[in-house]
Design a protein around this motif. Sequence first.
Motif, PDB file in Angstrom:
ATOM      1  N   ARG A  31      12.179   0.395  -5.973  1.00  0.00           N
ATOM      2  CA  ARG A  31      13.162   0.107  -4.919  1.00  0.00           C
ATOM      3  C   ARG A  31      13.049   1.121  -3.791  1.00  0.00           C
ATOM      4  O   ARG A  31      13.148   0.801  -2.636  1.00  0.00           O
ATOM      5  N   SER A  32      12.848   2.381  -4.222  1.00  0.00           N
ATOM      6  CA  SER A  32      12.730   3.425  -3.201  1.00  0.00           C
ATOM      7  C   SER A  32      11.398   3.273  -2.473  1.00  0.00           C
ATOM      8  O   SER A  32      10.340   3.175  -3.116  1.00  0.00           O
ATOM      9  N   PRO A  33      11.417   3.268  -1.152  1.00  0.00           N
ATOM     10  CA  PRO A  33      10.159   3.139  -0.410  1.00  0.00           C
ATOM     11  C   PRO A  33       9.258   4.355  -0.586  1.00  0.00           C
ATOM     12  O   PRO A  33       8.086   4.335  -0.239  1.00  0.00           O
TER      13      PRO A  33
ATOM     14  N   GLY B  44       2.233   7.680  -6.301  1.00  0.00           N
ATOM     15  CA  GLY B  44       2.942   8.904  -5.946  1.00  0.00           C
ATOM     16  C   GLY B  44       3.836   8.701  -4.746  1.00  0.00           C
ATOM     17  O   GLY B  44       4.177   7.557  -4.394  1.00  0.00           O
ATOM     18  N   ALA B  45       4.189   9.820  -4.122  1.00  0.00           N
ATOM     19  CA  ALA B  45       5.074   9.756  -2.956  1.00  0.00           C
ATOM     20  C   ALA B  45       4.283   9.264  -1.749  1.00  0.00           C
ATOM     21  O   ALA B  45       3.159   9.718  -1.499  1.00  0.00           O
TER      22      ALA B  45
ATOM     23  N   ALA C 285      -9.638   4.409   2.584  1.00  0.00           N
ATOM     24  CA  ALA C 285      -8.445   3.711   2.102  1.00  0.00           C
ATOM     25  C   ALA C 285      -8.841   2.273   1.782  1.00  0.00           C
ATOM     26  O   ALA C 285      -9.509   1.619   2.577  1.00  0.00           O
ATOM     27  N   ASP C 286      -8.437   1.803   0.613  1.00  0.00           N
ATOM     28  CA  ASP C 286      -8.804   0.459   0.178  1.00  0.00           C
ATOM     29  C   ASP C 286      -7.532  -0.384   0.177  1.00  0.00           C
ATOM     30  O   ASP C 286      -6.792  -0.430  -0.802  1.00  0.00           O
ATOM     31  N   GLY C 287      -7.245  -0.990   1.288  1.00  0.00           N
ATOM     32  CA  GLY C 287      -6.018  -1.780   1.406  1.00  0.00           C
ATOM     33  C   GLY C 287      -4.848  -0.911   1.851  1.00  0.00           C
ATOM     34  O   GLY C 287      -4.988   0.301   2.057  1.00  0.00           O
ATOM     35  N   ASP C 288      -3.684  -1.576   1.963  1.00  0.00           N
ATOM     36  CA  ASP C 288      -2.475  -0.876   2.425  1.00  0.00           C
ATOM     37  C   ASP C 288      -1.772  -0.211   1.256  1.00  0.00           C
ATOM     38  O   ASP C 288      -2.094  -0.477   0.095  1.00  0.00           O
ATOM     39  N   SER C 289      -0.742   0.592   1.596  1.00  0.00           N
ATOM     40  CA  SER C 289       0.042   1.174   0.510  1.00  0.00           C
ATOM     41  C   SER C 289       0.934   0.082  -0.088  1.00  0.00           C
ATOM     42  O   SER C 289       1.337  -0.865   0.594  1.00  0.00           O
TER      43      SER C 289
END
Length: 518
Positions: free
Chosen positions: A134-136, A506-507, A125-129
Amino acid sequence: MKTLESYLCGRFVAGTGDGETIVNPATEEPLARVSADGLDRAAALRFARERGGPALRALTFAERGALLKAACDAIVAHRNELLDLAVANGGNTRSDAKFDVDGATFTLSAYAELGAALGATKVIADGDSIPLARSPRFAGQHVRVPRQGVAVHVNAFNFPAWGLAEKAACALLAGVPVVTKPASSSALVAHRIVQILVEKQVLPEGALQLLCGGAGDLLEHLGPQDVVAFTGSAATGMKIRRLESVIRHSVRVNVEADSLNAAVLGPDVEPGTDTWDLFVKDVVRDMTQKAGQKCTAIRRVLVPLAQVDRVREELCDRLSGIVVGNPALDNVRMGPVATAQQLADVREGIDALARDGRLVYGVADLKPAGVPEGKGYFVAPVLIELEHGAEGRTVHEREVFGPCSTLVPYAGTAAEAAELVARGQGGLVSSVYSDDTAFVQDAVLGLAPYHGRLFLGSAKIAEHSPGPGTVLPLLVHGGPGRAGGGEELGGPRGLEFYTQRVALEGARPVLDRIAGRS
Ligand code: NAP
């Protein structure tokens, strides 16, 4: 005489033709022959992509880290044999040989630990999400995955063990198979390391191949998922960058080339203090360790005008105690340079540097200890001094890859030091020796844009420091401009070259799963 075989497509194989004779640079005694003529390099690249790559990518980082640990243990078990080979083939004293061989195992073990820390995952993982709406639930996430090509590693003659290991550790941990090519003149150590790893069956087939001898058409068969990491002269680096295969397929190329590393003595440092002694010790070590054939060696010694006489005196005094000769002897502190060509280049370089200033230390009639009369590629340590304010074009532009440094007096301001160092047009590492934090801060701001690493010598670290010449696996190695513009090592940063960063949208739950968060 022994012929060094390459290890390609799962077997040891000799090139045709007479090839090149590898010699002991202290005695000129032939040690082996090496030729890569007639070897099918394109097949080796395919074998890596088709066999080594899938086998490595099937493993997690933790499992690949375990392979590096096994490789490290296998090499450690043959340490004495490898040190003897490095003394015979590299002109290394035993201490020089340890620097290379132990540096190799230290780096492998650091990357083995990194593999264990990255754990049972195949994606980084390269960094945070990143929220994208608006939708998380709709998010972005950068991840890194292994490239599906082969890593070609071309190394310089001076670190046959460390050069192989530092590059291979990063590639293999990232999941990318390697074809490694040592410099022909000092290939014995790298060859033996690969033999040991093959004998012990440490790595999956195709994960590590060895080409002994000339590169030939190796790099002409590179494709879009492949990478090249090169260490050597700027001239060869330029040739590689210009290759049609490299340009056509946007092949990633990392170049580690020449460097005019500088050591800056701060105006606050008094003779006899810990910082002063550290500075003098580091300069002498870098001039003489591996006969000055270290890409990180201090080439330019910047000293405030008021201290030049004292620094010159101490350096000359210490250099006069260096016994030059056959590195197989215990009392010898400095061996020969690696080849006849190196000797010619170093001598010519010293003459050119001396025309910029004056010779303040040298040995007119060198008689190397323990060597048959007239044999060996020996050159005594040489110290040259510039006049304050002299242009010193050669000093600031030509890397003489031997036991030679130049004293460059400066007025004692951080601004002047930075301006002089910048004339080198980019280096691997420079150092600042001072206990005055304001001076150090100014010097760092001036020097940092031109370097990959800065060593800040002070009384507080004098006891613990290996000096600027030691490359550490957790810190980056490389530098801008003349140094090639490359970057290797640096802990997890070392994997970036071998992986593809991709932005996923994506989700969030899906992204979290892919990034290993759930
Ligand atoms: P070099 O002549 O450029 O050779 C380096 C490597 O490149 C050798 O393996 C050589 O193979 C290979 N090579 C030569 N021509 C090639 C080509 N056309 N295509 C592909 N590969 C080719 O350099 P060197 O004299 O061995 O090394 C000394 C230089 O390396 C110094 O300038 C030093 O500063 C630099 N260096 C830099 C670092 C760093 O980390 N930045 C570290 C060590 C050394 P053969 O031996 O078979 O010819």
